[in-house]
Scaffold this motif. Structure first.
Motif, mmCIF file in Angstrom:
data_model
loop_
_atom_site.group_PDB
_atom_site.id
_atom_site.type_symbol
_atom_site.label_atom_id
_atom_site.label_comp_id
_atom_site.label_asym_id
_atom_site.label_seq_id
_atom_site.Cartn_x
_atom_site.Cartn_y
_atom_site.Cartn_z
ATOM 1 N N UNK A 99 0.866 -0.981 -0.175
ATOM 2 C CA UNK A 99 0.044 -0.221 0.019
ATOM 3 C C UNK A 99 0.814 1.811 0.349
ATOM 4 N N UNK A 100 2.112 1.384 -0.083
ATOM 5 C CA UNK A 100 2.849 2.070 0.698
ATOM 6 C C UNK A 100 2.163 3.172 1.276
ATOM 7 N N UNK A 101 1.950 4.026 1.582
ATOM 8 C CA UNK A 101 1.850 5.729 1.949
ATOM 9 C C UNK A 101 0.261 5.705 1.885
ATOM 10 N N UNK A 102 -0.332 5.106 1.466
ATOM 11 C CA UNK A 102 -1.842 5.302 1.204
ATOM 12 C C UNK A 102 -3.317 4.385 0.759
ATOM 13 N N UNK A 103 -4.524 4.804 0.863
ATOM 14 C CA UNK A 103 -5.075 4.268 0.860
ATOM 15 C C UNK A 103 -5.919 5.253 0.701
ATOM 16 N N UNK A 104 -7.585 4.849 -0.559
ATOM 17 C CA UNK A 104 -8.161 5.748 -0.916
ATOM 18 C C UNK A 104 -9.127 5.194 -1.579
ATOM 19 N N UNK A 105 -9.953 5.831 -2.360
ATOM 20 C CA UNK A 105 -11.243 5.057 -3.041
ATOM 21 C C UNK A 105 -11.906 3.916 -2.169
ATOM 22 N N UNK A 106 -12.575 4.233 -1.708
ATOM 23 C CA UNK A 106 -13.818 2.906 -0.612
ATOM 24 C C UNK A 106 -14.882 2.504 -1.600
ATOM 25 N N UNK A 107 -14.923 1.612 -1.846
ATOM 26 C CA UNK A 107 -16.314 1.081 -2.565
ATOM 27 C C UNK A 107 -16.542 -0.061 -1.344
ATOM 28 N N UNK A 108 -18.068 -0.007 -0.745
ATOM 29 C CA UNK A 108 -18.503 -1.306 0.369
ATOM 30 C C UNK A 108 -19.635 -1.828 -0.151
ATOM 31 N N UNK A 109 -19.672 -3.193 0.124
ATOM 32 C CA UNK A 109 -20.627 -3.743 -0.232
ATOM 33 C C UNK A 109 -21.095 -5.183 0.116
ATOM 34 N N UNK A 110 -21.817 -5.439 0.703
ATOM 35 C CA UNK A 110 -22.729 -6.770 1.511
ATOM 36 C C UNK A 110 -23.098 -7.911 0.632
ATOM 37 N N UNK A 111 -22.290 -8.965 0.519
ATOM 38 C CA UNK A 111 -22.539 -10.012 -0.086
ATOM 39 C C UNK A 111 -21.961 -10.781 0.563
ATOM 40 N N UNK A 112 -23.434 -11.919 0.700
ATOM 41 C CA UNK A 112 -22.762 -13.473 1.864
ATOM 42 C C UNK A 112 -23.153 -13.315 3.002
ATOM 43 N N UNK A 113 -23.187 -12.599 3.610
ATOM 44 C CA UNK A 113 -23.728 -11.770 5.332
ATOM 45 C C UNK A 113 -22.792 -11.315 5.553
ATOM 46 N N UNK A 114 -21.241 -10.835 4.683
ATOM 47 C CA UNK A 114 -20.279 -10.081 4.656
ATOM 48 C C UNK A 114 -20.377 -8.864 4.309
ATOM 49 N N UNK A 115 -19.089 -8.174 4.843
ATOM 50 C CA UNK A 115 -19.058 -6.534 4.057
ATOM 51 C C UNK A 115 -17.944 -6.890 3.398
ATOM 52 N N UNK A 116 -18.327 -5.920 2.081
ATOM 53 C CA UNK A 116 -16.539 -6.423 1.588
ATOM 54 C C UNK A 116 -15.816 -4.792 0.940
ATOM 55 N N UNK A 117 -14.832 -4.385 1.609
ATOM 56 C CA UNK A 117 -15.088 -2.809 1.487
ATOM 57 C C UNK A 117 -13.622 -3.125 0.579
#
Length: 332
Positions: free
Chosen positions: A222-240
């Motif tokens: 990842x180096x110095x950053x994380x960005x651009x989140x997208x959140x969905x829910x599939x099969x009862x679990x949150x996937x970000x």
């Protein structure tokens, strides 16, 4: 996303070379890609071979509406499609006027997010805050997905100036409650970058509670950053889903984290989901992703990738599946 130069579209010869490269990597189903649009296959693209970074896609009726970071004449780009493969770029600026709090510099307008709010449509956008000089998130409303979207509020929606500002808004709704995910732009000033989750009103014009930190950059890739989140829910679990590393390079890539609760804790996958190498070099620096349901009812992941020697970021689409709650992208 950081600013980048905009250039002219490549000629037919460059498009043909790109199609040959994609075919050699096994990513295309037919030579139809020589026109710049791939036939049906695991990865389609570039389906829009022009500057179209940080794509956000929303389906309204039978039409897909895609929005993207500025180009040389528009604050927010807009294109439409019936199938996620063939796109028509709309000439009008989806956000012709920025909020009074924002600098008029079009080069600082990034990463739009659009969704139906029950009475119309909301657009969240990133622009430069005049008061602090930081990138911050604003809100705008329109009666239809075609816009024009008009800014609301006297100031930015989210603007933690002391943490570097805020960019990359993404919407998520659960049990009738609306949330915005966003990233504090700490890499602007040698600080950590966190993905946040914050409740907002149904139309997204006001926050209704404090932000919760979900995770920050802490993996080597990842180096110095994380960005651009997208959140969905599939099969009862949150996937970000999220993007990481330096945007204008082959090191830019897409990762994901999973959780059993909306606010976490989120467990990151050790390895990224999409990289330049995972596409065999045919898609460079894949990121800025969004997830949308395709015409066949199955998930797709849409994202940008660099073209023509890092001159511009074009739009790609790939098949997205889930195995035991974890995402799988065909073609990688």
């Amino acid at each position: 996303m950081p600013h980048h130069p905009v250039t002219h579209l490549p000629g037919r010869f460059l498009a043909l070379l790109a199609a040959v490269a994609l075919a050699a990597a096994g990513l295309l189903a037919s030579p139809a890609a020589a026109s710049g649009v791939a036939a049906r296959g695991p990865v389609q693209g570039p389906v829009l071979d022009r500057e179209f970074a940080d794509p956000d896609v929303v389906k309204v009726g039978r039409t897909y509406h895609a929005y993207a970071t500025h180009d040389d004449s528009r604050n927010v780009q807009h294109a439409t499609s019936a199938d996620l493969t063939h796109w028509t770029v709309v000439g009008a600026d989806a956000l012709p006027v920025l909020g009074a709090w924002a600098s008029p510099d079009r080069n600082r307008v990034w990463a739009p997010e659009v969704y139906a709010n029950g009475k119309g449509f909301t657009l969240h956008y990133t622009a430069q805050d005049r008061a602090s000089g930081r990138q911050c998130i604003g809100a705008a409303l329109a009666a239809s997905p075609d816009g024009p979207f008009r800014p609301v509020g006297d100031g930015p929606l989210i603007c933690p100036a002391a943490e570097g500002g805020a960019i990359d808004a993404a919407s998520y709704t659960e049990n009738g409650r609306r949330y915005v995910l966003w990233k504090n732009d700490g890499n602007c000033c040698e600080a950590d970058t966190w993905i946040h989750l914050q409740p907002v009103t149904r139309d997204g014009s006001r926050t209704t509670g404090p932000a919760v930190r979900l995770f920050k950059q802490d993996l080597p890739w990842e180096d110095k950053l994380v960005e651009a989140p997208t959140l969905v829910k599939r099969n009862g679990r949150y996937v970000l889903f999220y993007s990481a590393n330096f945007y204008r390079s082959d090191d830019y890539r897409t990762g994901y984290a999973v959780a059993s609760s909306l606010t976490g804790p989120y467990a990151k996958a050790a390895a990224p989901l999409m990289t330049t190498d995972s596409f065999g070099g045919a898609v460079r620096g894949p990121g800025g992703q969004d997830v949308v349901t395709g015409p066949d009812g199955r998930d797709r992941i849409v994202f940008h990738g660099w073209r023509n020697g890092f001159a511009y970021r074009a739009l790609y689409v790939a098949d997205l599946g889930f195995a035991n709650g974890r995402p799988v992208v065909r073609g990688t």
